[in-house]
Motif scaffolding. Sequence first.
Motif, PDB file in Angstrom:
ATOM      1  N   UNK A   9       0.853  -1.194   0.000  1.00  0.00           N
ATOM      2  CA  UNK A   9       0.000   0.000   0.000  1.00  0.00           C
ATOM      3  C   UNK A   9       0.884   1.236   0.000  1.00  0.00           C
ATOM      4  N   UNK A  10       0.535   2.181  -0.848  1.00  0.00           N
ATOM      5  CA  UNK A  10       1.230   3.458  -0.921  1.00  0.00           C
ATOM      6  C   UNK A  10       0.174   4.547  -0.822  1.00  0.00           C
ATOM      7  N   UNK A  11       0.271   5.368   0.189  1.00  0.00           N
ATOM      8  CA  UNK A  11      -0.693   6.439   0.374  1.00  0.00           C
ATOM      9  C   UNK A  11      -0.071   7.742  -0.083  1.00  0.00           C
ATOM     10  N   UNK A  12      -0.788   8.472  -0.949  1.00  0.00           N
ATOM     11  CA  UNK A  12      -0.325   9.782  -1.390  1.00  0.00           C
ATOM     12  C   UNK A  12      -1.433  10.800  -1.166  1.00  0.00           C
ATOM     13  N   UNK A  13      -1.050  12.042  -1.026  1.00  0.00           N
ATOM     14  CA  UNK A  13      -2.003  13.120  -0.833  1.00  0.00           C
ATOM     15  C   UNK A  13      -1.988  13.998  -2.083  1.00  0.00           C
ATOM     16  N   UNK A  14      -3.167  14.280  -2.620  1.00  0.00           N
ATOM     17  CA  UNK A  14      -3.316  15.167  -3.768  1.00  0.00           C
ATOM     18  C   UNK A  14      -4.304  16.260  -3.405  1.00  0.00           C
ATOM     19  N   UNK A  15      -4.098  17.444  -3.968  1.00  0.00           N
ATOM     20  CA  UNK A  15      -5.109  18.474  -3.761  1.00  0.00           C
ATOM     21  C   UNK A  15      -6.237  18.247  -4.779  1.00  0.00           C
ATOM     22  N   UNK A  16      -7.308  19.016  -4.686  1.00  0.00           N
ATOM     23  CA  UNK A  16      -8.484  18.797  -5.534  1.00  0.00           C
ATOM     24  C   UNK A  16      -8.157  18.921  -7.019  1.00  0.00           C
ATOM     25  N   UNK A  17      -7.304  19.872  -7.370  1.00  0.00           N
ATOM     26  CA  UNK A  17      -6.964  20.072  -8.780  1.00  0.00           C
ATOM     27  C   UNK A  17      -6.131  18.899  -9.316  1.00  0.00           C
ATOM     28  N   UNK A  18      -5.176  18.425  -8.542  1.00  0.00           N
ATOM     29  CA  UNK A  18      -4.363  17.278  -8.955  1.00  0.00           C
ATOM     30  C   UNK A  18      -5.229  16.029  -9.120  1.00  0.00           C
ATOM     31  N   UNK A  63       5.534  18.138  -9.489  1.00  0.00           N
ATOM     32  CA  UNK A  63       4.085  18.140  -9.371  1.00  0.00           C
ATOM     33  C   UNK A  63       3.468  17.963 -10.732  1.00  0.00           C
ATOM     34  N   UNK A  64       2.167  17.782 -10.772  1.00  0.00           N
ATOM     35  CA  UNK A  64       1.503  17.620 -12.062  1.00  0.00           C
ATOM     36  C   UNK A  64       0.933  18.936 -12.553  1.00  0.00           C
ATOM     37  N   UNK A  65       1.026  19.970 -11.730  1.00  0.00           N
ATOM     38  CA  UNK A  65       0.568  21.307 -12.094  1.00  0.00           C
ATOM     39  C   UNK A  65       1.774  22.191 -12.307  1.00  0.00           C
ATOM     40  N   UNK A  66       1.543  23.409 -12.785  1.00  0.00           N
ATOM     41  CA  UNK A  66       2.653  24.345 -12.953  1.00  0.00           C
ATOM     42  C   UNK A  66       3.345  24.544 -11.611  1.00  0.00           C
ATOM     43  N   UNK A  67       4.687  24.565 -11.604  1.00  0.00           N
ATOM     44  CA  UNK A  67       5.397  24.749 -10.341  1.00  0.00           C
ATOM     45  C   UNK A  67       5.118  26.149  -9.783  1.00  0.00           C
ATOM     46  N   UNK A  68       5.102  26.268  -8.458  1.00  0.00           N
ATOM     47  CA  UNK A  68       4.897  27.598  -7.865  1.00  0.00           C
ATOM     48  C   UNK A  68       6.080  28.509  -8.162  1.00  0.00           C
ATOM     49  N   UNK A  69       5.832  29.803  -8.167  1.00  0.00           N
ATOM     50  CA  UNK A  69       6.914  30.769  -8.368  1.00  0.00           C
ATOM     51  C   UNK A  69       7.719  30.868  -7.095  1.00  0.00           C
ATOM     52  N   UNK A  70       8.986  30.475  -7.153  1.00  0.00           N
ATOM     53  CA  UNK A  70       9.855  30.519  -5.979  1.00  0.00           C
ATOM     54  C   UNK A  70      11.028  31.441  -6.295  1.00  0.00           C
ATOM     55  N   UNK A  71      11.461  32.164  -5.296  1.00  0.00           N
ATOM     56  CA  UNK A  71      12.577  33.074  -5.481  1.00  0.00           C
ATOM     57  C   UNK A  71      13.778  32.670  -4.639  1.00  0.00           C
ATOM     58  N   UNK A  72      13.823  31.431  -4.143  1.00  0.00           N
ATOM     59  CA  UNK A  72      14.954  31.015  -3.304  1.00  0.00           C
ATOM     60  C   UNK A  72      16.004  30.303  -4.100  1.00  0.00           C
TER      61      UNK A  72
END
Length: 72
Positions: A9-18, A63-72
Amino acid sequence: MPAANRTYRLQIMLNAEELAILDAWRFENRLPSRSDAVRELLRLGQSVPGNDGHQGVRSVDFGILDPPNRTS
């Protein structure tokens, strides 16, 4: 390497859009379950030419969505 006949068993968490994207892909490809869809996507990802293991890339950058904008 795990035994081929054993199921894990492999449990993963996805948000609603994913989850919506996964379900749309699953129905488009006529897969019977979300688990089958995830297994097929893993299989497809492993067969991509030039897959170098993404050395040095952080897990937050995936991720399966566009990556967030990060400035680090």
